[in-house]
Design a protein around this motif. Sequence first.
Motif, PDB file in Angstrom:
ATOM      1  N   SER A   1       0.819  -1.220   0.000  1.00 62.21           N
ATOM      2  CA  SER A   1       0.000   0.000   0.000  1.00 62.21           C
ATOM      3  C   SER A   1       0.854   1.272   0.000  1.00 62.21           C
ATOM      4  O   SER A   1       0.331   2.354  -0.291  1.00 62.21           O
ATOM      5  N   ASP A   2       2.131   1.158   0.330  1.00 63.26           N
ATOM      6  CA  ASP A   2       3.000   2.328   0.339  1.00 63.26           C
ATOM      7  C   ASP A   2       3.627   2.588  -1.021  1.00 63.26           C
ATOM      8  O   ASP A   2       4.441   3.504  -1.173  1.00 63.26           O
ATOM      9  N   ILE A   3       3.268   1.800  -2.029  1.00 65.49           N
ATOM     10  CA  ILE A   3       3.812   1.964  -3.377  1.00 65.49           C
ATOM     11  C   ILE A   3       2.722   2.457  -4.317  1.00 65.49           C
ATOM     12  O   ILE A   3       1.639   1.882  -4.380  1.00 65.49           O
ATOM     13  N   ASN A   4       3.018   3.540  -5.034  1.00 66.45           N
ATOM     14  CA  ASN A   4       2.113   4.056  -6.047  1.00 66.45           C
ATOM     15  C   ASN A   4       2.519   3.465  -7.389  1.00 66.45           C
ATOM     16  O   ASN A   4       3.645   3.685  -7.860  1.00 66.45           O
ATOM     17  N   ALA A   5       1.636   2.722  -8.008  1.00 66.80           N
ATOM     18  CA  ALA A   5       1.969   2.105  -9.291  1.00 66.80           C
ATOM     19  C   ALA A   5       2.309   3.155 -10.336  1.00 66.80           C
ATOM     20  O   ALA A   5       3.232   2.984 -11.138  1.00 66.80           O
ATOM     21  N   PHE A   6       1.552   4.257 -10.317  1.00 73.02           N
ATOM     22  CA  PHE A   6       1.784   5.377 -11.231  1.00 73.02           C
ATOM     23  C   PHE A   6       1.519   6.661 -10.470  1.00 73.02           C
ATOM     24  O   PHE A   6       0.582   6.734  -9.673  1.00 73.02           O
ATOM     25  N   ASP A   7       2.353   7.665 -10.710  1.00 78.48           N
ATOM     26  CA  ASP A   7       2.138   8.950 -10.036  1.00 78.48           C
ATOM     27  C   ASP A   7       2.430  10.072 -11.019  1.00 78.48           C
ATOM     28  O   ASP A   7       3.173   9.897 -11.992  1.00 78.48           O
ATOM     29  N   TRP A   8       1.847  11.245 -10.764  1.00 75.19           N
ATOM     30  CA  TRP A   8       1.961  12.352 -11.704  1.00 75.19           C
ATOM     31  C   TRP A   8       1.662  13.669 -11.000  1.00 75.19           C
ATOM     32  O   TRP A   8       1.256  13.692  -9.836  1.00 75.19           O
ATOM     33  N   VAL A   9       1.898  14.771 -11.700  1.00 73.28           N
ATOM     34  CA  VAL A   9       1.596  16.098 -11.164  1.00 73.28           C
ATOM     35  C   VAL A   9       0.703  16.842 -12.150  1.00 73.28           C
ATOM     36  O   VAL A   9       0.677  16.526 -13.334  1.00 73.28           O
ATOM     37  N   VAL A  10      -0.008  17.835 -11.661  1.00 73.34           N
ATOM     38  CA  VAL A  10      -0.921  18.617 -12.493  1.00 73.34           C
ATOM     39  C   VAL A  10      -0.165  19.770 -13.139  1.00 73.34           C
ATOM     40  O   VAL A  10       0.375  20.633 -12.453  1.00 73.34           O
ATOM     41  N   ARG A  11      -0.121  19.774 -14.439  1.00 76.14           N
ATOM     42  CA  ARG A  11       0.497  20.845 -15.231  1.00 76.14           C
ATOM     43  C   ARG A  11       0.189  20.543 -16.688  1.00 76.14           C
ATOM     44  O   ARG A  11      -0.378  19.496 -17.011  1.00 76.14           O
ATOM     45  N   LEU A  12       0.571  21.424 -17.596  1.00 79.37           N
ATOM     46  CA  LEU A  12       0.265  21.193 -19.000  1.00 79.37           C
ATOM     47  C   LEU A  12       1.229  20.197 -19.644  1.00 79.37           C
ATOM     48  O   LEU A  12       0.845  19.429 -20.511  1.00 79.37           O
ATOM     49  N   TRP A  13       2.480  20.211 -19.215  1.00 79.85           N
ATOM     50  CA  TRP A  13       3.448  19.276 -19.768  1.00 79.85           C
ATOM     51  C   TRP A  13       3.417  17.961 -18.994  1.00 79.85           C
ATOM     52  O   TRP A  13       3.555  17.940 -17.770  1.00 79.85           O
ATOM     53  N   GLY A  14       3.262  16.851 -19.692  1.00 80.21           N
ATOM     54  CA  GLY A  14       3.444  15.548 -19.098  1.00 80.21           C
ATOM     55  C   GLY A  14       2.548  15.245 -17.915  1.00 80.21           C
ATOM     56  O   GLY A  14       2.960  14.569 -16.974  1.00 80.21           O
ATOM     57  N   SER A  15       1.351  15.680 -17.957  1.00 82.00           N
ATOM     58  CA  SER A  15       0.378  15.438 -16.896  1.00 82.00           C
ATOM     59  C   SER A  15      -0.663  14.469 -17.463  1.00 82.00           C
ATOM     60  O   SER A  15      -0.329  13.595 -18.246  1.00 82.00           O
TER      61      SER A  15
END
Length: 471
Positions: A209-223
């Motif tokens: 549960s402490d591992i995020n399979a995929f993570d990202w940030v909010v922005r126009l590039w690469g979000s």
Amino acid sequence: MAGLWSGGIDRRSFLKAGAFGGLTAAGATSLAACGSGGSAGSGGGADTLKMLLFGDQKAADTLQKSLATAVTKLDKKVTIEVTGVTGTDWNDFFAKVLTQLASGNAPDIVSVATEGLQLMASKGVAAPLDDYVKRDMSQLKDYFSDVHPSLVEAMMFQGSLFELPTDFNAGNMFYSTDLYKKAGIAEPTGDWTLDQFQSNATAISKLGSDINAFDWVVRLWGSWTSFMYANNANLLEESKYDGGDWLWSTAYAGNSAAQGRGGGWKWGTPTANSAGTVEALEYMVELKKAALSPSPDVGGGQTLQGLFQSGRIGMAIGGGFWAGGLHNAGMADGSFNVQLFPKWKSQRHLFGTGGYAIFDSSKKKDLAWEVLKLLAAPESFDILFPGNVTTPARKSLMTAERYATTGPANWSVFYGTLTDHPDTAPIPAPPYYNAMATALNQRTTEAFSGGDAKTALDGLQADLEKAAGAS
């Protein structure tokens, strides 16, 4: 870039942290040798060439010292002065630049990424480089033969060229080879699909549960915008400005990759609540509901990188800047790799590029142009961007030797995203980019707090229509 990294910080904010290497006397001399020679200054007596840098003053002082010898060789009567302007992201930086211009304090050169190109050009702040390029085409043939036309086209507006790209980053997919091994799944191949991405994410999520399979940030590039591009959708209608043949027919004569190029990207009617765009954001919301991805952060990727380095993220969107960023964060050789973004309806990628522009109000445009050529020279890249903290615009700099110390093993993907995928395109960056970036952050956050992508994107559609009408 929107948000890109360098050695532990956001790539598009990395200049704030003083990430410039010092241009040695020898390096400055070699840079000067790339200029057209002679005095390029436009004023008599002692004078100053002023430059604005997206960064703090420490970084600006370092660059100023580095460029001093080269500028003196170009014009003995002129010294260079570099001023740092800090900001949370490029939209904040550009807002401060325009405020400074309004106060009457107009410099000569400014660092500008994709996000601000049309903003600066449409307001008449940046000067077109067309006449300089035509005059010096014989000198620049080597440059253009080494730089993919998609990067150059992204620096055009209404048929004119405003910058010589120095670097870029496309939205590829980085992954932890350690977590892939622990999950018992094969590393992705270049033709992997969104279904395979989700299957891999599901396997990684079972590691704890402490591992995020995929993570990202909010922005126009690469979000979530990378998923949007792969779904053949966008926030704005796309077309090309007329013009530009003066460049394509000379600098890129005979280059098949230059076929069909125009005078820059023309961002039209907002399409933020179109079916494909809504589907892309809905997919991201579903990833969160399935516990395959957490709620994203807004802004830079500092937290994301720390989690990835500590083995708590399986996959994340990144560009060439992640090579140096993850290496500098302490990741062991071979513990991460990169692949193309997975295919959905298409395998279309987005990118952001950067360079330097000349202020239209400058009285020293000739000298400023010579400095722009120095900054675009191949020997300048590692002086300006040490440690693989971004992707070179010049393909000749993409070598196995460059990535031998930082990785990743599949480094050829970075430039291959341009050369092997002709539909790769710049992030949407119209003249009202600042308002669009702010609205995107707010409405994406709204979608995740309420779980309703369609309603949030209806709101974004209204926001963009308002911004487009006011620009």
